[in-house]
Motif scaffolding. Structure first.
Motif, PDB file in Angstrom:
ATOM      1  N   MET A 156       0.866  -1.178   0.000  1.00  0.00           N
ATOM      2  CA  MET A 156       0.000   0.000   0.000  1.00  0.00           C
ATOM      3  C   MET A 156       0.901   1.226   0.000  1.00  0.00           C
ATOM      4  SD  MET A 156      -3.196  -1.023   2.406  1.00  0.00           S
ATOM      5  CE  MET A 156      -4.273   0.145   1.627  1.00  0.00           C
ATOM      6  N   VAL A 157       0.548   2.205  -0.827  1.00  0.00           N
ATOM      7  CA  VAL A 157       1.358   3.399  -0.991  1.00  0.00           C
ATOM      8  C   VAL A 157       0.477   4.626  -0.769  1.00  0.00           C
ATOM      9  CG1 VAL A 157       2.785   4.702  -2.626  1.00  0.00           C
ATOM     10  CG2 VAL A 157       2.787   2.203  -2.688  1.00  0.00           C
ATOM     11  N   GLU A 158       1.005   5.590  -0.009  1.00  0.00           N
ATOM     12  CA  GLU A 158       0.267   6.845   0.186  1.00  0.00           C
ATOM     13  C   GLU A 158       0.273   7.616  -1.118  1.00  0.00           C
ATOM     14  OE1 GLU A 158       1.656   9.213   3.415  1.00  0.00           O
ATOM     15  OE2 GLU A 158       1.363   7.611   4.882  1.00  0.00           O
ATOM     16  N   ASN A 159      -0.899   8.085  -1.530  1.00  0.00           N
ATOM     17  CA  ASN A 159      -1.002   8.871  -2.757  1.00  0.00           C
ATOM     18  C   ASN A 159      -2.206   9.796  -2.613  1.00  0.00           C
ATOM     19  OD1 ASN A 159      -1.269   9.900  -5.355  1.00  0.00           O
ATOM     20  ND2 ASN A 159      -0.597   7.984  -6.294  1.00  0.00           N
ATOM     21  N   PRO A 160      -1.961  11.106  -2.452  1.00  0.00           N
ATOM     22  CA  PRO A 160      -3.070  12.044  -2.275  1.00  0.00           C
ATOM     23  C   PRO A 160      -3.803  12.356  -3.583  1.00  0.00           C
ATOM     24  CG  PRO A 160      -0.981  13.230  -2.212  1.00  0.00           C
ATOM     25  CD  PRO A 160      -0.652  11.765  -2.316  1.00  0.00           C
ATOM     26  N   ASP A 161      -3.245  11.944  -4.721  1.00  0.00           N
ATOM     27  CA  ASP A 161      -3.839  12.274  -6.018  1.00  0.00           C
ATOM     28  C   ASP A 161      -4.996  11.355  -6.410  1.00  0.00           C
ATOM     29  OD1 ASP A 161      -1.936  14.261  -6.193  1.00  0.00           O
ATOM     30  OD2 ASP A 161      -0.535  13.012  -7.334  1.00  0.00           O
ATOM     31  N   VAL A 162      -5.098  10.197  -5.785  1.00  0.00           N
ATOM     32  CA  VAL A 162      -6.159   9.240  -6.138  1.00  0.00           C
ATOM     33  C   VAL A 162      -6.931   8.845  -4.888  1.00  0.00           C
ATOM     34  CG1 VAL A 162      -4.974   8.310  -8.163  1.00  0.00           C
ATOM     35  CG2 VAL A 162      -4.605   7.255  -5.939  1.00  0.00           C
ATOM     36  N   GLU A 163      -8.101   8.279  -5.120  1.00  0.00           N
ATOM     37  CA  GLU A 163      -8.932   7.790  -4.012  1.00  0.00           C
ATOM     38  C   GLU A 163      -8.212   6.648  -3.287  1.00  0.00           C
ATOM     39  OE1 GLU A 163     -12.195   8.530  -2.960  1.00  0.00           O
ATOM     40  OE2 GLU A 163     -11.956  10.334  -4.183  1.00  0.00           O
ATOM     41  N   PRO A 164      -8.408   6.536  -1.970  1.00  0.00           N
ATOM     42  CA  PRO A 164      -7.854   5.376  -1.268  1.00  0.00           C
ATOM     43  C   PRO A 164      -8.426   4.072  -1.850  1.00  0.00           C
ATOM     44  CG  PRO A 164      -8.616   7.029   0.292  1.00  0.00           C
ATOM     45  CD  PRO A 164      -9.066   7.457  -1.079  1.00  0.00           C
ATOM     46  N   ASN A 165      -7.661   3.002  -1.783  1.00  0.00           N
ATOM     47  CA  ASN A 165      -8.016   1.673  -2.299  1.00  0.00           C
ATOM     48  C   ASN A 165      -8.151   1.647  -3.815  1.00  0.00           C
ATOM     49  OD1 ASN A 165      -7.982   0.285   0.146  1.00  0.00           O
ATOM     50  ND2 ASN A 165     -10.072   0.915   0.607  1.00  0.00           N
ATOM     51  N   THR A 166      -7.355   2.454  -4.495  1.00  0.00           N
ATOM     52  CA  THR A 166      -7.298   2.426  -5.952  1.00  0.00           C
ATOM     53  C   THR A 166      -6.020   1.701  -6.351  1.00  0.00           C
ATOM     54  OG1 THR A 166      -8.474   4.522  -6.123  1.00  0.00           O
ATOM     55  CG2 THR A 166      -7.220   3.842  -8.049  1.00  0.00           C
ATOM     56  N   VAL A 167      -6.104   0.877  -7.376  1.00  0.00           N
ATOM     57  CA  VAL A 167      -4.924   0.153  -7.852  1.00  0.00           C
ATOM     58  C   VAL A 167      -4.021   1.150  -8.578  1.00  0.00           C
ATOM     59  CG1 VAL A 167      -4.103  -1.669  -9.388  1.00  0.00           C
ATOM     60  CG2 VAL A 167      -6.186  -2.020  -8.051  1.00  0.00           C
ATOM     61  N   LEU A 168      -2.788   1.300  -8.056  1.00  0.00           N
ATOM     62  CA  LEU A 168      -1.818   2.228  -8.645  1.00  0.00           C
ATOM     63  C   LEU A 168      -0.947   1.551  -9.694  1.00  0.00           C
ATOM     64  CD1 LEU A 168      -0.585   4.072  -5.427  1.00  0.00           C
ATOM     65  CD2 LEU A 168      -2.154   4.932  -7.169  1.00  0.00           C
ATOM     66  N   HIS A 169      -0.552   0.334  -9.404  1.00  0.00           N
ATOM     67  CA  HIS A 169       0.377  -0.358 -10.302  1.00  0.00           C
ATOM     68  C   HIS A 169       0.071  -1.861 -10.263  1.00  0.00           C
ATOM     69  CE1 HIS A 169       4.028  -1.343 -12.455  1.00  0.00           C
ATOM     70  NE2 HIS A 169       4.403  -2.142 -11.466  1.00  0.00           N
ATOM     71  N   VAL A 170       0.096  -2.479 -11.452  1.00  0.00           N
ATOM     72  CA  VAL A 170      -0.112  -3.921 -11.545  1.00  0.00           C
ATOM     73  C   VAL A 170       1.251  -4.580 -11.692  1.00  0.00           C
ATOM     74  CG1 VAL A 170      -1.197  -5.782 -12.846  1.00  0.00           C
ATOM     75  CG2 VAL A 170      -2.365  -3.587 -12.622  1.00  0.00           C
ATOM     76  N   MET A 171       1.629  -5.352 -10.702  1.00  0.00           N
ATOM     77  CA  MET A 171       2.927  -6.034 -10.735  1.00  0.00           C
ATOM     78  C   MET A 171       2.850  -7.308 -11.586  1.00  0.00           C
ATOM     79  SD  MET A 171       3.410  -5.524  -6.717  1.00  0.00           S
ATOM     80  CE  MET A 171       5.129  -5.500  -6.285  1.00  0.00           C
ATOM     81  N   GLN A 172       1.720  -7.970 -11.519  1.00  0.00           N
ATOM     82  CA  GLN A 172       1.498  -9.176 -12.324  1.00  0.00           C
ATOM     83  C   GLN A 172       0.004  -9.246 -12.624  1.00  0.00           C
ATOM     84  OE1 GLN A 172       1.861 -13.097 -10.413  1.00  0.00           O
ATOM     85  NE2 GLN A 172       3.225 -13.663 -12.094  1.00  0.00           N
ATOM     86  N   LYS A 173      -0.339  -9.377 -13.899  1.00  0.00           N
ATOM     87  CA  LYS A 173      -1.748  -9.408 -14.294  1.00  0.00           C
ATOM     88  C   LYS A 173      -2.403 -10.693 -13.817  1.00  0.00           C
ATOM     89  CE  LYS A 173      -1.022  -6.419 -18.224  1.00  0.00           C
ATOM     90  NZ  LYS A 173      -0.823  -6.320 -19.649  1.00  0.00           N
TER      91      LYS A 173
END
Length: 195
Positions: A156-173
């Motif tokens: 989990m990564v802090e990111n104020p630009d997006v809603e909480p619980n949003t997928v930021l990066h897909v490591m493996q599809k």
């Protein structure tokens, strides 16, 4: 009312006009036997009707059980057909991942590698088309809300630009087979700052 004289009382015409009420004992015994035989036949008829009703009910239950068994067997066969490729498709996912990693690692600016990169891209497209033909579909949730049913959060990564619980990066599809999860997507998920 009229008075009856003594002469009238012995008149044979009057005697013959009155019905005979005396029943012979043999006739009474025969009549009683007929009544008991009728009662016996009624009891046998009722028993036969009950036995017929029980047999009908048992036959209906047997037919219903047979239909249920047939439906369950058809569902099992359908399920076996649908998911028979599960292990095989799971093994092919490793190949799809490796082709994707090769394309990500390739130097796209190097013109001498361009034919090789195009060959890997064509191989990847062929593999994905073959998987889709057999109802294996890719789950690429980048930018979507996190769904624990089909995603596996790796961090989990802090990111104020997006809603909480949003997928930021897909490591493996991830992948599904006929709508059933074959492999969850490994993802990084946003969390609210200071949470």
């Amino acid at each position: 009312m009229y008075a009856v004289s003594k002469d009238d009382q012995t008149n044979p015409e009057l005697d013959s006009a009155q019905p005979e009420t005396v029943v012979d004992s043999a006739e009474a015994t025969e009549f009683g036997a007929e009544l008991s035989e009728v009662d016996s036949l009624k009891a046998q008829l009722e028993a036969s009707q009950q036995e017929l009703a029980d047999t009908k009910e048992q036959a209906l239950r047997t037919v219903a059980d047979a239909h249920n068994t047939q439906r369950r067997a058809e569902a099992e066969v359908d399920k076996a057909r649908k998911f028979a490729l599960e292990k095989f498709a799971g093994e092919l996912l490793v190949v799809a991942d490796n082709l994707e990693r090769a394309l990500e690692a390739a130097d796209q600016g190097n013109e001498s590698l361009r034919p090789l990169i195009e060959g890997v891209e064509l191989t990847q497209k062929s593999l994905m088309a073959a998987l889709e033909k057999f109802k294996v579909e890719q789950v690429d949730p980048n930018g979507e809300p996190f769904d624990p049913q089909v995603h596996q959060a790796m961090s989990m990564v802090e990111n104020p630009d997006v809603e909480p619980n949003t997928v930021l990066h897909v490591m493996q599809k991830g992948y599904t087979l006929s709508g059933r999860l074959l492999r969850p997507a490994m993802v990084m998920v946003s969390k609210a700052p200071g949470a």
